[in-house]
Motif scaffolding. Structure first.
Motif, short mmCIF file in Angstrom:
data_model
loop_
_atom_site.label_atom_id
_atom_site.label_comp_id
_atom_site.label_asym_id
_atom_site.label_seq_id
_atom_site.Cartn_x
_atom_site.Cartn_y
_atom_site.Cartn_z
N ASP A 1 0.82 -1.21 0.00
CA ASP A 1 0.00 0.00 0.00
C ASP A 1 0.86 1.26 0.00
O ASP A 1 0.65 2.14 -0.83
N ILE A 2 1.83 1.32 0.90
CA ILE A 2 2.63 2.54 0.96
C ILE A 2 3.55 2.68 -0.25
O ILE A 2 3.81 3.80 -0.69
N LEU A 29 0.72 8.82 5.20
CA LEU A 29 1.39 7.98 6.19
C LEU A 29 0.92 8.29 7.60
O LEU A 29 0.72 7.39 8.41
N MET A 30 0.73 9.57 7.89
CA MET A 30 0.24 9.97 9.20
C MET A 30 -1.15 9.39 9.45
O MET A 30 -1.42 8.82 10.52
N ASN A 89 -0.34 -1.27 15.86
CA ASN A 89 0.91 -0.70 16.37
C ASN A 89 2.06 -0.90 15.39
O ASN A 89 3.10 -1.43 15.73
N VAL A 90 1.85 -0.45 14.19
CA VAL A 90 2.84 -0.56 13.13
C VAL A 90 3.37 0.83 12.83
O VAL A 90 2.61 1.77 12.69
N GLU A 91 4.67 0.97 12.75
CA GLU A 91 5.28 2.24 12.37
C GLU A 91 5.96 2.07 11.03
O GLU A 91 6.86 1.26 10.89
N LYS A 92 5.48 2.78 10.05
CA LYS A 92 6.08 2.73 8.71
C LYS A 92 6.56 4.10 8.34
O LYS A 92 6.04 5.09 8.72
N GLN A 102 1.49 15.01 0.10
CA GLN A 102 0.35 14.11 0.20
C GLN A 102 0.75 12.79 0.85
O GLN A 102 0.03 12.25 1.68
N TYR A 103 1.91 12.30 0.46
CA TYR A 103 2.39 11.02 0.98
C TYR A 103 2.64 11.10 2.49
O TYR A 103 2.26 10.19 3.23
#
Length: 116
Positions: free
Chosen positions: A83-84, A100-101, A113-116, A95-96
Protein backbone atom coordinates in the motif's frame (compact mmCIF):
# COMPACT_ATOMS: atom_id res chain seq x y z
CA UNK A 1 -21.98 -33.99 33.05
CA UNK A 2 -22.78 -34.04 29.32
CA UNK A 3 -24.90 -30.92 29.70
CA UNK A 4 -22.07 -29.10 31.49
CA UNK A 5 -19.57 -30.00 28.76
CA UNK A 6 -22.01 -28.98 26.04
CA UNK A 7 -22.61 -25.68 27.82
CA UNK A 8 -18.86 -25.02 28.16
CA UNK A 9 -18.31 -25.89 24.49
CA UNK A 10 -21.09 -23.55 23.39
CA UNK A 11 -19.73 -20.74 25.57
CA UNK A 12 -16.25 -21.23 24.14
CA UNK A 13 -17.62 -21.21 20.58
CA UNK A 14 -19.59 -18.02 21.24
CA UNK A 15 -16.51 -16.31 22.68
CA UNK A 16 -14.39 -17.47 19.75
CA UNK A 17 -17.01 -16.19 17.31
CA UNK A 18 -17.16 -12.83 19.11
CA UNK A 19 -13.36 -12.55 18.95
CA UNK A 20 -13.40 -13.34 15.22
CA UNK A 21 -16.04 -10.67 14.58
CA UNK A 22 -14.02 -8.10 16.50
CA UNK A 23 -10.91 -9.25 14.72
CA UNK A 24 -12.49 -8.95 11.28
CA UNK A 25 -13.82 -5.50 12.13
CA UNK A 26 -10.32 -4.33 13.10
CA UNK A 27 -9.03 -5.41 9.69
CA UNK A 28 -11.72 -3.49 7.78
CA UNK A 29 -9.83 -0.55 6.35
CA UNK A 30 -12.78 1.01 4.52
CA UNK A 31 -12.63 4.79 4.43
CA UNK A 32 -14.71 7.60 3.05
CA UNK A 33 -12.82 8.21 -0.20
CA UNK A 34 -14.26 11.71 -0.63
CA UNK A 35 -12.91 12.75 2.77
CA UNK A 36 -9.57 11.12 2.07
CA UNK A 37 -9.38 12.92 -1.29
CA UNK A 38 -10.04 16.26 0.40
CA UNK A 39 -7.55 15.57 3.21
CA UNK A 40 -4.84 14.71 0.70
CA UNK A 41 -5.80 17.33 -1.91
CA UNK A 42 -6.03 14.76 -4.71
CA UNK A 43 -6.64 15.57 -8.36
CA UNK A 44 -9.05 13.46 -10.44
CA UNK A 45 -6.40 11.04 -11.71
CA UNK A 46 -5.00 10.56 -8.23
CA UNK A 47 -8.50 9.91 -6.82
CA UNK A 48 -9.01 6.96 -9.14
CA UNK A 49 -5.57 5.53 -8.44
CA UNK A 50 -5.82 6.01 -4.67
CA UNK A 51 -9.26 4.39 -4.60
CA UNK A 52 -7.99 1.39 -6.55
CA UNK A 53 -4.90 1.03 -4.34
CA UNK A 54 -6.98 1.38 -1.21
CA UNK A 55 -9.51 -1.22 -2.37
CA UNK A 56 -6.65 -3.66 -2.92
CA UNK A 57 -5.23 -2.85 0.52
CA UNK A 58 -8.62 -3.37 2.15
CA UNK A 59 -9.06 -6.73 0.37
CA UNK A 60 -5.59 -7.87 1.47
CA UNK A 61 -6.34 -6.87 5.07
CA UNK A 62 -9.60 -8.84 4.93
CA UNK A 63 -7.65 -11.87 3.73
CA UNK A 64 -5.22 -11.40 6.62
CA UNK A 65 -8.14 -11.32 9.04
CA UNK A 66 -9.28 -14.72 7.78
CA UNK A 67 -5.80 -16.27 7.77
CA UNK A 68 -4.32 -18.48 10.46
CA UNK A 69 -2.96 -16.46 13.35
CA UNK A 70 0.58 -17.63 12.56
CA UNK A 71 0.38 -16.07 9.07
CA UNK A 72 -1.61 -12.96 9.93
CA UNK A 73 1.20 -10.59 10.93
CA UNK A 74 3.20 -11.35 7.80
CA UNK A 75 0.14 -10.81 5.58
CA UNK A 76 -0.64 -7.50 7.30
CA UNK A 77 2.94 -6.30 6.89
CA UNK A 78 2.96 -7.25 3.20
CA UNK A 79 -0.36 -5.47 2.64
CA UNK A 80 0.93 -2.33 4.35
CA UNK A 81 4.24 -2.42 2.46
CA UNK A 82 2.46 -2.74 -0.89
CA UNK A 83 0.00 0.00 0.00
CA UNK A 84 2.63 2.54 0.96
CA UNK A 85 4.82 1.63 -2.01
CA UNK A 86 1.96 2.19 -4.45
CA UNK A 87 0.75 5.33 -2.67
CA UNK A 88 4.28 6.75 -2.79
CA UNK A 89 4.19 6.32 -6.56
CA UNK A 90 0.83 8.16 -6.93
CA UNK A 91 1.11 10.91 -4.30
CA UNK A 92 3.44 13.87 -4.12
CA UNK A 93 5.72 14.21 -1.10
CA UNK A 94 3.32 16.36 0.96
CA UNK A 95 0.35 14.11 0.20
CA UNK A 96 2.39 11.02 0.98
CA UNK A 97 3.49 12.35 4.39
CA UNK A 98 -0.14 13.15 5.23
CA UNK A 99 -1.23 9.71 4.03
CA UNK A 100 1.39 7.98 6.19
CA UNK A 101 0.24 9.97 9.20
CA UNK A 102 -3.39 8.97 8.59
CA UNK A 103 -2.49 5.33 7.91
CA UNK A 104 -0.35 5.06 11.05
CA UNK A 105 -3.09 6.62 13.17
CA UNK A 106 -5.68 4.23 11.73
CA UNK A 107 -3.50 1.16 12.23
CA UNK A 108 -2.55 2.19 15.78
CA UNK A 109 -6.19 2.91 16.67
CA UNK A 110 -7.09 -0.60 15.53
CA UNK A 111 -4.37 -2.20 17.60
CA UNK A 112 -1.80 -2.98 14.92
CA UNK A 113 0.91 -0.70 16.37
CA UNK A 114 2.84 -0.56 13.13
CA UNK A 115 5.28 2.24 12.37
CA UNK A 116 6.08 2.73 8.71
Amino acid sequence: MTIAMLSMTMTFAENEKAENVTNVEAYDMSVNMRKLSVALGLNTDQMEAVESIHNTFNAEMQLAAQADESDRKELVNKAIDRDIKWMHYVLNQKQYRTYLMLLNATLNNRGFNVEK
